[in-house]
Every structure is written in structure tokens, then in C-alpha cells.
Design a protein around this motif. Structure first.
Motif, short mmCIF file in Angstrom:
data_model
loop_
_atom_site.label_atom_id
_atom_site.label_comp_id
_atom_site.label_asym_id
_atom_site.label_seq_id
_atom_site.Cartn_x
_atom_site.Cartn_y
_atom_site.Cartn_z
N LEU A 198 -3.68 10.30 14.69
CA LEU A 198 -2.33 9.77 14.61
C LEU A 198 -1.75 9.45 15.98
O LEU A 198 -0.71 8.80 16.07
N GLY A 199 -2.40 9.88 17.03
CA GLY A 199 -1.95 9.55 18.38
C GLY A 199 -2.42 8.18 18.85
O GLY A 199 -2.00 7.71 19.91
N LYS A 200 -3.29 7.54 18.08
CA LYS A 200 -3.81 6.22 18.45
C LYS A 200 -3.13 5.12 17.64
O LYS A 200 -2.52 5.38 16.60
N SER A 201 -3.26 3.90 18.14
CA SER A 201 -2.74 2.73 17.43
C SER A 201 -3.87 2.03 16.71
O SER A 201 -4.95 1.84 17.28
N TYR A 202 -3.63 1.66 15.47
CA TYR A 202 -4.63 0.95 14.68
C TYR A 202 -4.06 -0.39 14.23
O TYR A 202 -2.84 -0.54 14.06
N ILE A 203 -4.95 -1.33 14.05
CA ILE A 203 -4.54 -2.63 13.52
C ILE A 203 -4.36 -2.47 12.01
O ILE A 203 -5.32 -2.26 11.27
N LEU A 204 -3.10 -2.54 11.57
CA LEU A 204 -2.76 -2.32 10.16
C LEU A 204 -1.79 -3.41 9.71
O LEU A 204 -1.06 -3.99 10.52
N PRO A 205 -1.74 -3.69 8.42
CA PRO A 205 -0.71 -4.61 7.91
C PRO A 205 0.69 -4.10 8.26
O PRO A 205 0.91 -2.88 8.39
N GLU A 206 1.64 -4.99 8.41
CA GLU A 206 2.98 -4.62 8.87
C GLU A 206 3.68 -3.65 7.93
O GLU A 206 4.52 -2.86 8.37
N ASN A 207 3.34 -3.67 6.65
CA ASN A 207 4.06 -2.84 5.68
C ASN A 207 3.37 -1.50 5.44
O ASN A 207 3.68 -0.81 4.47
N VAL A 208 2.45 -1.10 6.33
CA VAL A 208 1.67 0.12 6.13
C VAL A 208 2.13 1.24 7.07
O VAL A 208 2.36 1.01 8.26
N THR A 209 2.24 2.44 6.53
CA THR A 209 2.53 3.65 7.30
C THR A 209 1.40 4.65 7.07
O THR A 209 0.90 4.77 5.95
N LEU A 210 0.99 5.36 8.11
CA LEU A 210 0.05 6.46 7.96
C LEU A 210 0.84 7.73 7.64
O LEU A 210 1.77 8.09 8.36
N ALA A 211 0.46 8.40 6.57
CA ALA A 211 1.21 9.58 6.13
C ALA A 211 1.04 10.74 7.11
O ALA A 211 -0.03 10.94 7.66
N ARG A 212 2.09 11.49 7.28
CA ARG A 212 2.09 12.74 8.01
C ARG A 212 2.67 13.81 7.09
O ARG A 212 3.55 13.52 6.27
N THR A 213 2.20 15.03 7.24
CA THR A 213 2.79 16.12 6.48
C THR A 213 4.28 16.18 6.76
O THR A 213 4.71 16.15 7.91
N GLY A 214 5.06 16.23 5.69
CA GLY A 214 6.51 16.25 5.84
C GLY A 214 7.16 14.90 5.74
O GLY A 214 8.41 14.81 5.69
N LEU A 215 6.38 13.82 5.70
CA LEU A 215 6.96 12.48 5.52
C LEU A 215 7.73 12.44 4.21
O LEU A 215 7.22 12.84 3.17
N ARG A 216 8.96 11.94 4.25
CA ARG A 216 9.79 11.83 3.06
C ARG A 216 10.22 10.37 2.90
O ARG A 216 10.73 9.76 3.85
N LEU A 217 10.03 9.84 1.72
CA LEU A 217 10.41 8.46 1.41
C LEU A 217 11.36 8.42 0.22
O LEU A 217 11.20 9.20 -0.72
N GLN A 218 12.32 7.52 0.27
CA GLN A 218 13.23 7.35 -0.86
C GLN A 218 12.56 6.51 -1.95
O GLN A 218 11.96 5.47 -1.65
N LEU A 219 12.63 6.97 -3.18
CA LEU A 219 12.03 6.27 -4.32
C LEU A 219 13.11 5.55 -5.08
O LEU A 219 13.61 6.01 -6.12
N GLY A 220 13.53 4.42 -4.56
CA GLY A 220 14.58 3.64 -5.20
C GLY A 220 14.96 2.46 -4.34
O GLY A 220 14.59 2.37 -3.16
N GLN A 221 15.69 1.54 -4.95
CA GLN A 221 16.11 0.35 -4.22
C GLN A 221 17.28 0.67 -3.32
O GLN A 221 18.22 1.37 -3.73
N ALA A 222 17.20 0.21 -2.08
CA ALA A 222 18.31 0.40 -1.15
C ALA A 222 19.55 -0.33 -1.64
O ALA A 222 19.46 -1.48 -2.10
N GLU A 223 20.70 0.33 -1.57
CA GLU A 223 21.94 -0.29 -2.02
C GLU A 223 22.57 -1.12 -0.93
O GLU A 223 22.41 -0.87 0.24
#
Length: 259
Positions: free
Chosen positions: A234-259
Motif C-alpha cells: 500500500l506504500g507503492k503507486s500502481y496503475i489503476l483505473p481512476e474509480n478504483v481504491t485499494l481497501a485498507r482495514t477500517g475503510l468505511r464507505l457510504q452505501l447510498g446516493q449522495a444528496e
């Protein structure tokens, strides 16, 4: 709004590996950025929680987050890194005085019962092949290719116009296997390596270069890669699509459409 919390993001062996002194494992021991417990996620609606998969790190994951009670679980398949924590969960259910609810595809349940024949005393196991609704989420499941390791299952969850898919163990998926992934707001996908050079017939999970091709086909709005081995730093940079995130323990994402 519900949220998705990553309890673990590692592959079957986790990170660091006991035998390994690679840069990633060494860093994991020293500062911990790359420590990865076995892959599992928790869906939190503020009052109740629904967990997907219960590997051998389950107790450590619960302790780390201060979670004292888990009543419901979805299981993707019966490999040890996804069910190894079931005896500890069953024991917790016994001492807390309730029967846990485990949902899994019908053909997965007998495998769990053979592995842990005493679980049914404390956990009720229910097939979810025909779809279920939990906490307002309409949940569909289907079988996916797990390469040399046979098969796994993926889940598609829909609620209030938001759709996300959890697929931690798969490779070389065909059109029917990806049908329910198309256009999802979020795809959580297992990618054990950035690029895995081993012969395809010996492998069981996508690498990130192959996953990029999958994303071009199914076009999720957002994707998170999980189930990562010590190949990924996770300390390195990888060539990834713009909409991709690498998961980390504790990552929290909102499951819903932004208002």
C-alpha cells in the motif's frame, strides 16, 4: 445511510506471512500499514450490523473494532479463510444466549456442517439461493468461478436505488457470471496480486490488471479491490483505473446516493 466497513482485506494467508521477509511483510511487522487480516466486511445501518464472511481472524477483528455482538452473517463459500471463525462465533452466541443466523447458498451449508457438526446448536443456517431481504437490502447470490479452487459465490445488494456487489474470490468470469455486476454503484472485488505471472490454470483470483479489463466491461461507478496478498504494498503507486481504491482495514464507505 448505511455504511460498509472493511474488517479485513487479506487473501487466504493474510499479511504478513510467517515465513516471509519481503518488503510488504517486513513493513507490516514494523509499522503495520500492510497488515491484512482475512477478508470480511460489515454493513452498518446505525442500529444493526450484517457481516459477510467469518474467517479465522474473526475474533481479532471484532476486538479491534470493539464489537461485542454479531447476530447475522452471509457466507460466500466454505473455504477456511471465509468460515474459520465460525466456532468462535458459535461460542459467542452460546454465551450471549441467542442463536446466530447464517445465510449461505444451499450447497455451501452441508460443507460447513460437515466441517463443524456442532454449530447447528448455536447457529441457524438458512439457504439464500432464491434471494433474501435483510435490513431493507434485497440480496441476490450467484455462483462464480474460483479457478483451481472450484467455485465461490457473489452477492448483489440493492436498497433505495443503490446497488453494490461483493465478490472476493473469482477469476475469468463469463457473461452470465458478470450479468448482475453491470452498472453497480460499487463493486468490491478480490484481486490477490497486481500482476500474477503463474499459469492461469493454477490460479484462483483475479489480479489487478485483469480486474481492470473486467471493470471496462461491467462499468461500476466505483470499485474497491480487496483479498490482497503480500504482493501488494500500500506504500507503492500502481496503475489503476481512476474509480478504483485499494481497501485498507477500517475503510468505511457510504452505501447510498449522495444528496
Amino acid at each position: 445511510m448505511d455504511s460498509l466497513f472493511f474488517l479485513g482485506t487479506g487473501d487466504a494467508m493474510g499479511v504478513p506471512r510467517v515465513y516471509c521477509s519481503c518488503e510488504t511483510c517486513t513493513e507490516a511487522r514494523a509499522t503495520g500499514e500492510n497488515i491484512r487480516l482475512r477478508s470480511s466486511v460489515l454493513i452498518d445501518n446505525g442500529t444493526e450490523a450484517l457481516v459477510i464472511d467469518c474467517g479465522p481472524d474473526w475474533r481479532r477483528q471484532m476486538e479491534a473494532q470493539g464489537i461485542r455482538e454479531m447476530r447475522r452473517l452471509l457466507v460466500t463459500h466454505a473455504h477456511f479463510d471465509h468460515i474459520g471463525g465460525l466456532p468462535e462465533w458459535a461460542d459467542a452466541c452460546r454465551w450471549m444466549g441467542f442463536k446466530g443466523e447464517l445465510y449461505a447458498p444451499a450447497e455451501v451449508i452441508p460443507i460447513i456442517e460437515r466441517q463443524y457438526p456442532w454449530l447447528s446448536s448455536h447457529i441457524q443456517m438458512m439457504a439464500c439461493d432464491d434471494g433474501i431481504t435483510l435490513d431493507g437490502w434485497q440480496i441476490a447470490t450467484w455462483k462464480v468461478n474460483h479457478g483451481k479452487n472450484g467455485y465461490s459465490y457473489a452477492y448483489r445488494l440493492e436498497k433505495e436505488g443503490y446497488t453494490w456487489v461483493y465478490c472476493p474470490d473469482s477469476i475469468s468470469l463469463g457473461a452470465e457470471e458478470t450479468r448482475l455486476m453491470h452498472g453497480a454503484d460499487l463493486l468490491v472485488l478480490g484481486t490477490s496480486f497486481y500482476y500474477e505471472s503463474a499459469e492461469l490454470s493454477t490460479r484462483s483470483v483475479y489480479d489487478m490488471t485483469e480486474a481492470a479489463e473486467l471493470l471496462q466491461m461491467v462499468k461500476p461507478h466505483q470499485a474497491v479491490y480487496t483479498h490482497m496478498s503480500h504482493d501488494v504494498d500500500l506504500g507503492k503507486s500502481y496503475i489503476l483505473p481512476e474509480n478504483v481504491t485499494l481497501a485498507r482495514t477500517g475503510l468505511r464507505l457510504q452505501l447510498g446516493q449522495a444528496e
